[in-house]
Design an enzyme around this catalytic site. Sequence first.
Site, PDB file in Angstrom:
ATOM      1  N   ILE A  66      18.392 -27.986  10.200  1.00  0.00           N
ATOM      2  CA  ILE A  66      17.379 -27.148   9.735  1.00  0.00           C
ATOM      3  C   ILE A  66      17.967 -26.084   8.730  1.00  0.00           C
ATOM      4  O   ILE A  66      19.017 -25.401   9.198  1.00  0.00           O
ATOM      5  CB  ILE A  66      16.573 -26.527  10.792  1.00  0.00           C
ATOM      6  CG1 ILE A  66      15.884 -27.312  11.450  1.00  0.00           C
ATOM      7  CG2 ILE A  66      15.669 -25.411  10.071  1.00  0.00           C
ATOM      8  CD1 ILE A  66      15.100 -26.874  12.682  1.00  0.00           C
TER       9      ILE A  66
ATOM     10  N   TYR B 247       9.386 -17.591  35.697  1.00  0.00           N
ATOM     11  CA  TYR B 247      10.788 -17.566  35.226  1.00  0.00           C
ATOM     12  C   TYR B 247      11.603 -17.180  36.362  1.00  0.00           C
ATOM     13  O   TYR B 247      11.456 -15.983  37.069  1.00  0.00           O
ATOM     14  CB  TYR B 247      11.066 -16.411  34.080  1.00  0.00           C
ATOM     15  CG  TYR B 247      12.062 -16.465  33.458  1.00  0.00           C
ATOM     16  CD1 TYR B 247      12.492 -17.006  32.360  1.00  0.00           C
ATOM     17  CD2 TYR B 247      13.332 -15.516  33.921  1.00  0.00           C
ATOM     18  CE1 TYR B 247      13.610 -16.940  31.597  1.00  0.00           C
ATOM     19  CE2 TYR B 247      14.412 -15.331  33.283  1.00  0.00           C
ATOM     20  CZ  TYR B 247      14.690 -16.285  32.016  1.00  0.00           C
ATOM     21  OH  TYR B 247      15.757 -15.748  31.511  1.00  0.00           O
TER      22      TYR B 247
END
Lengths: 534, 534
Positions: free
Chosen positions: B254, B448
């Site tokens: 990219i 998390y």
Amino acid sequence: MRRWNGWGDDQFALELPAEGQQFLADRIGEATPLADATLESVCAQVPDSRLAPHPLIDTGAEIRVRHARGQSLCDWLAMRSGHFGVFPDGVALPETSEDVRTLLAYAQANDVKVIPYGGGTSVAGHITPLADARPVLTVSLAAMNRLIDIDTDSQIATFGAGTPGPLVESQLRAEGYTLGHFPQSFELSTIGGWVASRSSGQQSLRYGRIEQLYAGGRIETLRGSLDIPTIPASSAGPDVREMVLGSEGRIGIITEVKVRVTRLPEQESFHVVFFPTWAQARDAARELVQNRLQLSMLRLSNAVETETQLALAGHPGQIRLLEKFLAFRGAGDKKCMMTFGVTGTRHQCRHALSEARKHCSAYDGVYTGKYLGAKWAEKRFTMPYLREALWQMGYAVDTLETATDWDNVDALLGKIEDNLRQGLTDDGERLHVFTHLSHFYGQGCSIYTSYVFRTADNYEDTLARWQRLKQSTSRIIVENGGTISHQHGVGKDHAPFLEVEKGELGMAAISGLCQIFDPEGRLNPGTLIQPINK
Amino acid sequence: MRRWNGWGDDQFALELPAEGQQFLADRIGEATPLADATLESVCAQVPDSRLAPHPLIDTGAEIRVRHARGQSLCDWLAMRSGHFGVFPDGVALPETSEDVRTLLAYAQANDVKVIPYGGGTSVAGHITPLADARPVLTVSLAAMNRLIDIDTDSQIATFGAGTPGPLVESQLRAEGYTLGHFPQSFELSTIGGWVASRSSGQQSLRYGRIEQLYAGGRIETLRGSLDIPTIPASSAGPDVREMVLGSEGRIGIITEVKVRVTRLPEQESFHVVFFPTWAQARDAARELVQNRLQLSMLRLSNAVETETQLALAGHPGQIRLLEKFLAFRGAGDKKCMMTFGVTGTRHQCRHALSEARKHCSAYDGVYTGKYLGAKWAEKRFTMPYLREALWQMGYAVDTLETATDWDNVDALLGKIEDNLRQGLTDDGERLHVFTHLSHFYGQGCSIYTSYVFRTADNYEDTLARWQRLKQSTSRIIVENGGTISHQHGVGKDHAPFLEVEKGELGMAAISGLCQIFDPEGRLNPGTLIQPINK
């Protein structure tokens, strides 16, 4: 019963009021309708099926006629003229994913092409069989139309892929939920079709496009069952959901769809504001969405669409009064109509409405209350019936849609309308062309243009008129920064224009993806990706 | 200067207050730090480069050391011990897309493997070179770090892919805009890396994940340049953007990223509420998001994380007073801390705050105002520095994250924490384990979990401890309805677990997609998809 040669249920007809007829006659002339073929005459043309008999497959003539075409104007002309060209060799109505696996195995064993069929509402040729040396089987998901499961903690509902809009919403409503996906084809189109064609509904501003609503489910492919688990969001590589969305039957048959649902809102209402000019209306709409006002729906008609809608509404006396009031408030001949919706808790709706009104006032918008908004909501799915009324008066109507970035909206809209307006000048024909913006994003919006023209003396010339308009305008769209479709999909009609948008490498990725699942090109050939020999 | 063997800038260190040290010692025992290798000793190990010389490629030892590892605990142990194993054969710093094309052509011509490198913040082994018979070139995008263009009508900004978080925001801020993407790695991670790994930021509730922010741009592939045009939304087949998102360097490099930006908000503030129990806190959070309150950020710590954060905050006197107040209001030993943000116009913020407070009160939440929220905002990117402070005390810390549907959140959270807590029982070691929920969706949320354990006497045993914890917990996640990653990506560390989540056909689609662009497997081998011979 469902019309075999047009939109919707034959018990329902939309009348065009006399003022509306006059309005069109003034603009494009009086017209003479073409004669319709009968169902019997078409059934008589259906050739013998080339399919080996199978208990799940019906090879009767009428069912093959009823599954041969969608709802594009080109399909419409085929159905009205009786010149279908190609019929599927049979139609299957599986009741389970296992039935679908059986049918795919049959197709593989007997060298048969397969077209998945949802509600038959494609306006881009998704379900039209092409002439093929091999037999073609259309697989309708119509019998898989139930809510299978709902998890109210996670707000995930599982549906059979053939469930049409009204059955999606009524089964969810019984549990206190809504999907909130309301494309104009809502009455007939199916949840599986929405996924396969990347559909978008009128209230996408609140509920999202089908990409945001689709959480996973089952797709039967020639390589086996693809089960996509529901996960709220993930960074674990490219998203397989996104490969199914927009796959248009090329990688498999969607049999079960898991969607993200929402509790029914406490309140919902739709409101109409008129702006004096297009520039003010467009800026107001863009700012509403870029400032993230919590609206559930937004639609903005240009001046011609506004005028047309008011003329076609009937009640000329009331409309005259409204127009006097609007002109007095500054919204005269060039006025543009905005419709917006607020949905949610009472408090959210009150807040959003107050913010939106304040905002529109700053652009000289004249707020007219809920009445016209309620009318819009009442008629939101009936527009497709208008084609029938116009047809019987000798008019053909079609729509074109795209989406583009804000810096390009006006330029592209102008090019589309200009091209259509001048598209039949050689025939000495005028077109009535009008546009609205809908599906608003911070980045841009969709552009939805309708056009009405007189049919020619015969079907061939009428089809040729449509082809000229459709081809040239589609090319203008993709060569000027628009997508070939914001909500209708690619099908066969848009396939020739897809490469301009996706590029050679993008097309290689899409066709390569289809080949992974279907190396022989057995599934819905010609749709999405043009045949190589074309 | 950036630390060569840990997180961030070496001029910044986070101190653990004495109370925090005692808190950990009480829970898992006092610890002895391991000795760190020196940069010189590591540079001395770097073997000769196998790359043919090229003006764009630097084969010096130090730059190769500095680009050999990311920030996973496994990387950390390699960097601290000096046992790197493999180094890239060289590092290139292209300045343009053309440079990148040149490098890809060089790689093709010289049979070289290529690893794209953003900010080097991977915690899943994305950028770690594997031992390979062919030379390995790391291509850092660090020199492509500028805002190239901004279209304020369409709110689209174009960046060089190597632009790190602070430069993204400062260049946008100068124009009055924000991207609003704030992962914890913000200080170092890059906009191209966010796209490649499907990143999610702390304020995704307002701004969306990178999937929603990424509008298109340029990817250089071995088959040529892939240019994705910006279109607000489209139904034109599978979305090529979605093939790039999460591709982790497997389909190309990219080089330019176009993103959807937002005007800087008028106001923003963060607020903290404590709930008496987990069940109340979790229900309150779920309802906030399912009722679509316009919050910009939401985070909910479980009781152990709440206790840990208060203990590690320092200022024990003030904390004691706060806890007395909370206990008096009903939030005692099992209290759970929720932090939420409101962002937007003054009016939007006032409305959202009032709604959120009312809502939390209904679940016995005790609102404590903006002070703790401001503290959170102040420290939102400093947490990774804590690893350095803990390391110097002899503790290793790591995190695991996933996302799952609401009906599975408690069950999966419990399994993850239990497995970690008991994970080193055989070694006679206790772990300190705590969790927060973040990134809330109607369907579910991310989980998390952080865990702290004492390093062993040596690096090998410490690595073995981590491997046992990581492997067994990763398996538990994917076998119990979680994604292997909600925000960190797959890399090499998670690749063995991806197939459980995606299924055989899903994996065939993902690896088939990579092969379309890179049939020889030259780009970032071992990342995302496990090598076949493994």
